[in-house]
Design a protein around this motif. Structure first.
Motif, short mmCIF file in Angstrom:
data_model
loop_
_atom_site.label_atom_id
_atom_site.label_comp_id
_atom_site.label_asym_id
_atom_site.label_seq_id
_atom_site.Cartn_x
_atom_site.Cartn_y
_atom_site.Cartn_z
N GLY A 1 -5.51 11.94 -33.99
CA GLY A 1 -4.37 11.03 -33.93
C GLY A 1 -3.17 11.65 -33.26
N SER A 2 -2.40 10.81 -32.56
CA SER A 2 -1.19 11.26 -31.89
C SER A 2 -0.19 10.12 -31.84
CB SER A 2 -1.52 11.72 -30.46
OG SER A 2 -0.38 12.20 -29.79
N ASP A 3 1.09 10.48 -31.81
CA ASP A 3 2.15 9.46 -31.74
C ASP A 3 2.35 9.00 -30.31
OD1 ASP A 3 3.67 9.12 -34.47
OD2 ASP A 3 3.22 11.26 -34.32
N ALA A 4 1.40 8.25 -29.80
CA ALA A 4 1.55 7.64 -28.46
C ALA A 4 2.31 6.34 -28.65
CB ALA A 4 0.18 7.39 -27.84
N VAL A 5 3.63 6.47 -28.84
CA VAL A 5 4.44 5.33 -29.28
C VAL A 5 5.14 4.60 -28.14
CG1 VAL A 5 4.77 6.28 -31.59
CG2 VAL A 5 6.43 6.83 -29.80
N HIS A 6 5.27 5.22 -26.99
CA HIS A 6 5.76 4.50 -25.79
C HIS A 6 5.13 5.15 -24.56
CE1 HIS A 6 9.51 7.19 -24.80
NE2 HIS A 6 8.77 7.83 -25.68
N GLY A 7 3.81 5.07 -24.55
CA GLY A 7 3.02 5.83 -23.61
C GLY A 7 2.40 7.00 -24.35
N HIS A 8 1.61 7.78 -23.63
CA HIS A 8 1.01 8.99 -24.25
C HIS A 8 2.06 10.09 -24.18
CE1 HIS A 8 -1.98 11.34 -26.00
NE2 HIS A 8 -2.82 11.52 -24.99
N ASN A 9 3.16 9.88 -24.89
CA ASN A 9 4.41 10.57 -24.65
C ASN A 9 4.45 12.04 -25.05
OD1 ASN A 9 4.77 8.22 -26.92
ND2 ASN A 9 5.25 10.24 -27.75
N ASN A 10 3.40 12.56 -25.69
CA ASN A 10 3.35 13.99 -25.98
C ASN A 10 2.84 14.78 -24.78
OD1 ASN A 10 4.26 14.71 -28.62
ND2 ASN A 10 2.54 13.60 -29.49
N VAL A 11 2.24 14.10 -23.82
CA VAL A 11 1.57 14.77 -22.70
C VAL A 11 2.49 14.78 -21.48
CG1 VAL A 11 -0.47 14.80 -21.23
CG2 VAL A 11 -0.64 13.96 -23.59
N ARG A 12 2.78 15.96 -20.98
CA ARG A 12 3.62 16.04 -19.79
C ARG A 12 2.89 15.40 -18.61
NH1 ARG A 12 8.01 18.38 -17.52
NH2 ARG A 12 7.83 19.00 -15.34
N SER B 1 -6.31 9.02 -15.14
CA SER B 1 -5.43 7.85 -15.31
C SER B 1 -4.08 8.23 -15.90
CB SER B 1 -6.11 6.80 -16.20
OG SER B 1 -6.07 7.19 -17.58
N VAL B 2 -3.98 9.43 -16.43
CA VAL B 2 -2.72 9.86 -17.05
C VAL B 2 -1.64 9.98 -15.98
CG1 VAL B 2 -1.57 11.70 -18.34
CG2 VAL B 2 -3.94 11.07 -18.91
N GLY B 3 -0.60 9.14 -16.12
CA GLY B 3 0.47 9.14 -15.13
C GLY B 3 0.10 8.52 -13.81
N SER B 4 -0.90 7.68 -13.77
CA SER B 4 -1.39 7.11 -12.52
C SER B 4 -0.34 6.19 -11.89
CB SER B 4 -2.68 6.33 -12.75
OG SER B 4 -2.42 5.14 -13.49
#
Length: 613
Positions: free
Chosen positions: A125-136, A393-396
């Protein structure tokens, strides 16, 4: 000998597949794949769950109910203690913080789960609350308050689908979103996590759950588990106090705060997270009536309930888990406990409470059945490893284009004297303000780290960069953060001001919501030039600006737009027309907080207000 030889052949095949990177295959420690009913994907989920539950030891079951933080549990810990879930807290990331590193980390942890005797995969689980926002480098979408301003459930569903793709590509299969709080006091530090101050807006925006999960959980390769949070009433605490006390009648709780959760359950949300806060003095994590009777019984929620971060430890107000706290929470209906660091202590305590009969085994089986059901529905037993087809797809570009569209749709034009907006291209435009050229400020909290941070925290386009792009080569754009150097040769000045990043607790503002001294001085410097001043307000909530608005020629509420600042520029220069409507009421003065529709308080801008061109 033939059976032993076959086992060695399967092991050799497994090693070849792993070396080839084909990690989507499940390697069962019990021997032949699909040899047991729960391993047979053709059987009904309920049948598979029943078979697996019947094979589990007490340690297996209690482990499934335990969620540890990634920094506090290794793959071998998952194997040894049968842990059912791992999470990343805000800012807890692999090194380097890339999508590929996330995928590698998740696969390593998943191998620890598959090495257990029953091979039960973990949920990450991760707090992807406005996008996958933990990932640079991930696409950061507007925070919920901005999405609420769009009044566009279809757009929000599309955003959920895009986020699910990015999450899937990193091996994460569970997002702690959406937040369905109905924020009733703007001084609360989580106001921007609310889609709106009346229940109709968050209820409509539960469309994002369908984006995350698909039409049904596990119905596609990027289906991830969604979480409706924080159940229930966290937006109604007295004074906007984070983790505070909602002093409400049951009728008020049901009228204002419960409807979005009913909408989420109706959409099939897979998990619900309970709020840190209290209802009339009793912590929600101990509220059997609300969690079991209302949520699971009355609303018919069939997923599992997860606690918030160490929240079970708050039941008695003292630091450290006690047996009574654990028993109270589990018996209240908490199915999985988020206990980031002291998970071994929790497991020992829970075992003791089961052994002494304080927690019935039937309650344990119910919790584990709910958790396993979601794991089967997600298809984790068949495809536990990262689907690397979505890592890129991350940041595509496609997702960033969708985010820019969302930014445009979220802008609310609050003032536009003499039609100063939209700005024409050409001539000279002056830009100022601390939030004009700051990606971290415009993204807000829950971006890379828990509280967020100023500066180039991730990858994206600042509002200033967007203005330069959209204004085009025939427009001279000059920037000075403090607004100094402007003169009458400029057609207009744009002040991009507002809040700096914050998140829960640290974002509470009991003393008011005024612009800071720097912002007021910047605007004063621009006004002194005698040219039109356009204020772009980057904030996670309405601010107390009633006394200052008369001196501004135009006012645009940009909320917290995320990484695609060009969407703000699109509205400023007329590439798109403003269509957003305020999801919150703007106060006429500090004394009018809290302010909500129908309470008789004078508003600067009522909920639903928004001008067009």
């Amino acid at each position: 000998m033939k059976k032993a030889a076959r086992r060695w052949s399967l092991l050799a095949l497994a090693l070849v597949l792993l070396a080839a990177g084909l990690t989507g295959y499940v390697l069962w420690s019990g021997g032949d794949s699909g040899s047991k009913p729960y391993q047979d994907a053709t059987r009904p989920v309920a049948e598979r769950v029943a078979d697996l539950l019947g094979r589990m030891t007490q340690a297996d079951k209690l482990g499934q109910m335990t969620q540890a933080e990634r920094a506090s549990a290794s793959a071998s810990d998952i194997t040894d203690f049968r842990l059912g879930s791992i999470l990343s807290g805000g800012g807890s990331t692999p090194e380097p913080n890339t999508a590929q590193a996330w995928a590698d980390m998740n696969d390593e942890l998943q191998r620890g789960a598959l090495a257990t005797p029953l091979g039960i995969p973990i949920l990450y689980g991760s707090d992807a609350v406005h996008g996958h926002n933990n990932v640079r480098g991930a696409t950061v979408f507007p925070h919920n308050i901005g999405l609420g301003a769009t009044r566009d459930p279809k757009l929000v569903q599309d955003i959920g689908r895009a986020v699910a793709e990015e999450v899937t590509g990193t091996g994460v299969d569970w997002t702690f979103a959406p937040c369905l709080c109905v924020a009733r006091d703007d001084r609360w530090g989580r106001t921007y996590e609310s889609f709106g101050e009346t229940p109709d807006i968050p209820a409509a925006m539960t469309a994002i759950i369908t984006g995350f999960q698909g039409d049904k959980l596990g119905g596609g390769p990027t289906s991830i588990l969604a979480t409706a949070k924080h159940y229930v009433g966290d937006g109604g605490t007295t004074g906007g106090d984070d983790q505070g006390n909602a002093e409400l009648t049951e009728a008020q709780l049901r009228e204002i705060h419960l409807p979005p959760f009913k909408a989420a359950v109706d959409r099939g949300v897979g998990s619900v997270m309970v709020s840190f806060s209290s209802w009339n003095g009793q912590k929600l994590h101990g509220q059997k009536y609300l969690v079991t009777d209302v949520l699971k019984g009355e609303l018919g929620f069939t997923g599992f309930v997860v606690s918030d971060w160490n929240a079970v430890d708050q039941l008695d107000g003292q630091e450290g888990f006690t047996a009574d706290e654990v028993a109270t929470a589990i018996n209240a209906g908490i199915d999985m406990v988020m206990v980031p660091e002291k998970w071994q202590e929790f497991l020992t305590t829970l075992k003791g409470e089961v052994d002494n009969g304080h927690v019935p085994m039937a309650r344990i089986d119910d919790a584990v059945r709910r958790i396993l059901t979601k794991k089967f529905e997600l298809g984790l037993f068949e495809h536990p490893m990262t689907n690397r087809a979505y890592t890129d797809s991350v940041g595509s570009a496609e997702h960033r284009a969708l985010a820019r569209q969302a930014v445009r749709a979220s802008q609310v034009l609050l003032k536009n004297d003499k039609g100063v907006l939209p700005l024409a291209r050409g001539g000279k435009v002056f830009v100022a303000g601390k939030n004009a050229d700051d990606l971290g400020n415009q993204s807000g909290g829950w971006t890379i780290t828990w509280q967020g941070g100023s500066g180039p925290t991730t990858v994206g386009t600042t509002i200033l960069d967007g203005i330069r792009e959209v204004a085009g080569p025939d427009t001279t754009v000059t920037y000075a953060r403090d607004g100094k150097g402007v003169d009458r040769s400029y057609r207009a000045a744009i002040a991009v001001v507002g809040e700096k990043p914050y998140a829960e607790y640290e974002g509470d503002r009991p003393d008011g919501l005024r612009l800071d001294d720097e912002d007021r001085q910047t605007i004063a410097n621009l006004r002194a030039a005698g040219i039109p001043v356009i204020v772009v307000l980057v904030s996670g909530r309405p601010l107390e600006i009633a006394s200052e608005v008369p001196g501004w020629n135009a006012l645009l509420a940009a909320w917290l737009p995320g990484t695609e600042g060009a969407g703000v520029a699109d509205i400023l220069f007329g590439v798109g027309a403003p269509t957003g409507k305020t999801p919150m009421t703007w106060p006429g003065a500090k004394a009018h907080e809290p302010i909500n529709p129908g309470d008789g308080q004078p508003a600067l801008f009522p909920q639903g207000f928004g001008l067009g061109y």
